[in-house]
Each structure stands twice: as C-alpha cells, then as structure tokens.
Write a protein that holds these residues in place. Sequence first.
Motif, PDB file in Angstrom:
ATOM      1  N   LEU A 154     -37.018  -3.511  21.290  1.00  0.00           N
ATOM      2  CA  LEU A 154     -35.801  -3.093  21.981  1.00  0.00           C
ATOM      3  C   LEU A 154     -35.175  -4.250  22.753  1.00  0.00           C
ATOM      4  CD1 LEU A 154     -37.102   0.311  23.397  1.00  0.00           C
ATOM      5  CD2 LEU A 154     -35.861  -0.089  21.257  1.00  0.00           C
ATOM      6  N   GLN A 155     -33.869  -4.212  22.860  1.00  0.00           N
ATOM      7  CA  GLN A 155     -33.144  -5.255  23.587  1.00  0.00           C
ATOM      8  C   GLN A 155     -33.024  -4.887  25.062  1.00  0.00           C
ATOM      9  OE1 GLN A 155     -32.253  -8.153  22.065  1.00  0.00           O
ATOM     10  NE2 GLN A 155     -33.383  -7.261  20.365  1.00  0.00           N
ATOM     11  N   GLY A 156     -34.146  -4.923  25.743  1.00  0.00           N
ATOM     12  CA  GLY A 156     -34.146  -4.595  27.159  1.00  0.00           C
ATOM     13  C   GLY A 156     -35.461  -3.976  27.589  1.00  0.00           C
ATOM     14  N   GLN A 157     -35.677  -3.879  28.883  1.00  0.00           N
ATOM     15  CA  GLN A 157     -36.893  -3.298  29.435  1.00  0.00           C
ATOM     16  C   GLN A 157     -36.565  -1.926  30.014  1.00  0.00           C
ATOM     17  OE1 GLN A 157     -37.929  -2.911  32.995  1.00  0.00           O
ATOM     18  NE2 GLN A 157     -39.893  -2.106  32.323  1.00  0.00           N
ATOM     19  N   TYR A 158     -37.309  -0.896  29.576  1.00  0.00           N
ATOM     20  CA  TYR A 158     -37.044   0.489  29.981  1.00  0.00           C
ATOM     21  C   TYR A 158     -38.298   1.100  30.596  1.00  0.00           C
ATOM     22  CZ  TYR A 158     -33.103  -0.173  26.786  1.00  0.00           C
ATOM     23  OH  TYR A 158     -31.988  -0.649  26.152  1.00  0.00           O
ATOM     24  N   SER A 159     -38.100   2.194  31.296  1.00  0.00           N
ATOM     25  CA  SER A 159     -39.232   2.913  31.874  1.00  0.00           C
ATOM     26  C   SER A 159     -40.062   3.545  30.755  1.00  0.00           C
ATOM     27  CB  SER A 159     -38.735   4.003  32.825  1.00  0.00           C
ATOM     28  OG  SER A 159     -38.063   5.026  32.092  1.00  0.00           O
ATOM     29  N   VAL A 160     -41.262   3.989  31.103  1.00  0.00           N
ATOM     30  CA  VAL A 160     -42.140   4.621  30.118  1.00  0.00           C
ATOM     31  C   VAL A 160     -41.470   5.842  29.498  1.00  0.00           C
ATOM     32  CG1 VAL A 160     -44.315   5.858  29.806  1.00  0.00           C
ATOM     33  CG2 VAL A 160     -44.261   3.780  31.186  1.00  0.00           C
ATOM     34  N   THR A 161     -40.842   6.665  30.348  1.00  0.00           N
ATOM     35  CA  THR A 161     -40.208   7.891  29.868  1.00  0.00           C
ATOM     36  C   THR A 161     -39.063   7.587  28.911  1.00  0.00           C
ATOM     37  OG1 THR A 161     -40.782   9.059  31.905  1.00  0.00           O
ATOM     38  CG2 THR A 161     -39.040  10.013  30.551  1.00  0.00           C
ATOM     39  N   LYS A 162     -38.205   6.652  29.295  1.00  0.00           N
ATOM     40  CA  LYS A 162     -37.065   6.315  28.442  1.00  0.00           C
ATOM     41  C   LYS A 162     -37.522   5.656  27.140  1.00  0.00           C
ATOM     42  CE  LYS A 162     -33.647   5.828  32.133  1.00  0.00           C
ATOM     43  NZ  LYS A 162     -32.699   4.915  32.822  1.00  0.00           N
ATOM     44  N   THR A 163     -38.542   4.791  27.226  1.00  0.00           N
ATOM     45  CA  THR A 163     -39.032   4.119  26.013  1.00  0.00           C
ATOM     46  C   THR A 163     -39.638   5.130  25.053  1.00  0.00           C
ATOM     47  OG1 THR A 163     -39.535   2.155  27.353  1.00  0.00           O
ATOM     48  CG2 THR A 163     -40.466   2.240  25.152  1.00  0.00           C
ATOM     49  N   GLU A 164     -40.367   6.110  25.591  1.00  0.00           N
ATOM     50  CA  GLU A 164     -40.943   7.145  24.729  1.00  0.00           C
ATOM     51  C   GLU A 164     -39.844   7.972  24.069  1.00  0.00           C
ATOM     52  OE1 GLU A 164     -44.438   9.130  23.126  1.00  0.00           O
ATOM     53  OE2 GLU A 164     -44.142   7.274  24.250  1.00  0.00           O
ATOM     54  N   ALA A 165     -38.777   8.271  24.828  1.00  0.00           N
ATOM     55  CA  ALA A 165     -37.658   9.021  24.256  1.00  0.00           C
ATOM     56  C   ALA A 165     -36.985   8.226  23.140  1.00  0.00           C
ATOM     57  CB  ALA A 165     -36.646   9.368  25.346  1.00  0.00           C
TER      58      ALA A 165
END
Length: 209
Positions: A154-165
């Motif tokens: 992914l082009q960016g760093q996301y929270s665990v919840t958002k990355t799982e979604a």
Amino acid sequence: MDGLPTMMNLHKRGVNGCELCPCCGKEPESVLHSLVRCEVARRIWDFWVNCPVDFLSNAMDITNVALKICESGITQDLETFLGVAWISSRLQNRLSNLLSSSVSGRGKKRTKPPPRTFKINVDRVTSENGRSSSVGVAIRDSTGMITAAWCKYLQGQYSVTKTEALAVECGVLLARDMELSHIIIESDALAAFQGILAAEIEGNLGHVY
C-alpha cells in the motif's frame, strides 16, 4: 544472500523437508527465484518500466543482476533494485505465512467452506514507525485447496483496522475478477468487520460494504 530464509536455504540447514516455493509451488525457492523469478516477484518488477537490465529473461544469479545494473544503469537504479527486492521479500514472506498457516490467531483450525463456495482469508502488515502497510489474500475452494493468492504493497501507513479492511477489499475485488458468486471472508480483526458492516457513508470503512 545465503542468509535469506528461502526454502532451499532452510532445507540445507535441516529446518524443513520441502524446497518448493510456498507462493507459486512451481520451482525450488532459491534466492534468485524468491526475489526475481517467482510469479509474485515478477508482478512487482513489471512496474519498473525503465529497468536497465532484462534480468527476468536472462539466466543470472542475484549477484550478477546487481553487477549488471551497476554497469548498465546509474546509482539510483541499483538503489531501486535493492529496495524493490527487499519489498518483494517482505511481501512474499507475509504471503507465505498466510498460505501455509493452518491455524488462526485463536488457535482454531480453519474449516473448509461448503460445496461450491470459496473462502477468502485475508491478513495485513502494518507498523507504527511510518513504514507503508501491505495486505495479503488467499482464496480456497471447498476442498481446502488454494485457487488464487494476491499481495499488495500500500502507498501509505494505515492503522490495523483500516489495513485489515483494505485487505478485505482486495479479497472481494479478486473474487469479483474471478467471477465467484458464493464467498466467505475470514479475518481475525473484529473491529474491521464491524466498521465494514456498519456501512457508514462518511466513514473510512463503509465503502467496502
């Protein structure tokens, strides 16, 4: 390079008895196969449009590939090669863990989906140090066999919840491309699914629903 935990290197050290690549299952997983020749790695390298060396079609080991890039390209090309090779290795390790894992995070064996139904297993990698997140997807048929797999940086760093979604979204899109009408999605992130099922138009996760 011999320090990389490829299946061939692990086999030499007596760690496992199988040398096949866990991602494609077509060839022994040498360092060159893992970083360059595996189908998963090739999909990543295809994005390097102006690569100075056609190392995908030439029989070169990984050291010769780096030396050839030094001869034919510029310093930035070597940096690009090493950086992409590192990313490819991380993604394949994560995908390999996803494919080979037979036990979920709660210690329960994964069950096979009903007849004519496919199960989508998703997982994610994210951190708190600013590094970009990544996701992995594996689709199994009713016999438990893997029919498709996909990983994405992914082009960016996301929270665990958002990355799982986002991993769920990738799984749904892959199932759509395969024209699968009966699917089950399996994840270990309850908060992500609650956000998806909430289907909030103004939220960050509702669009997946």
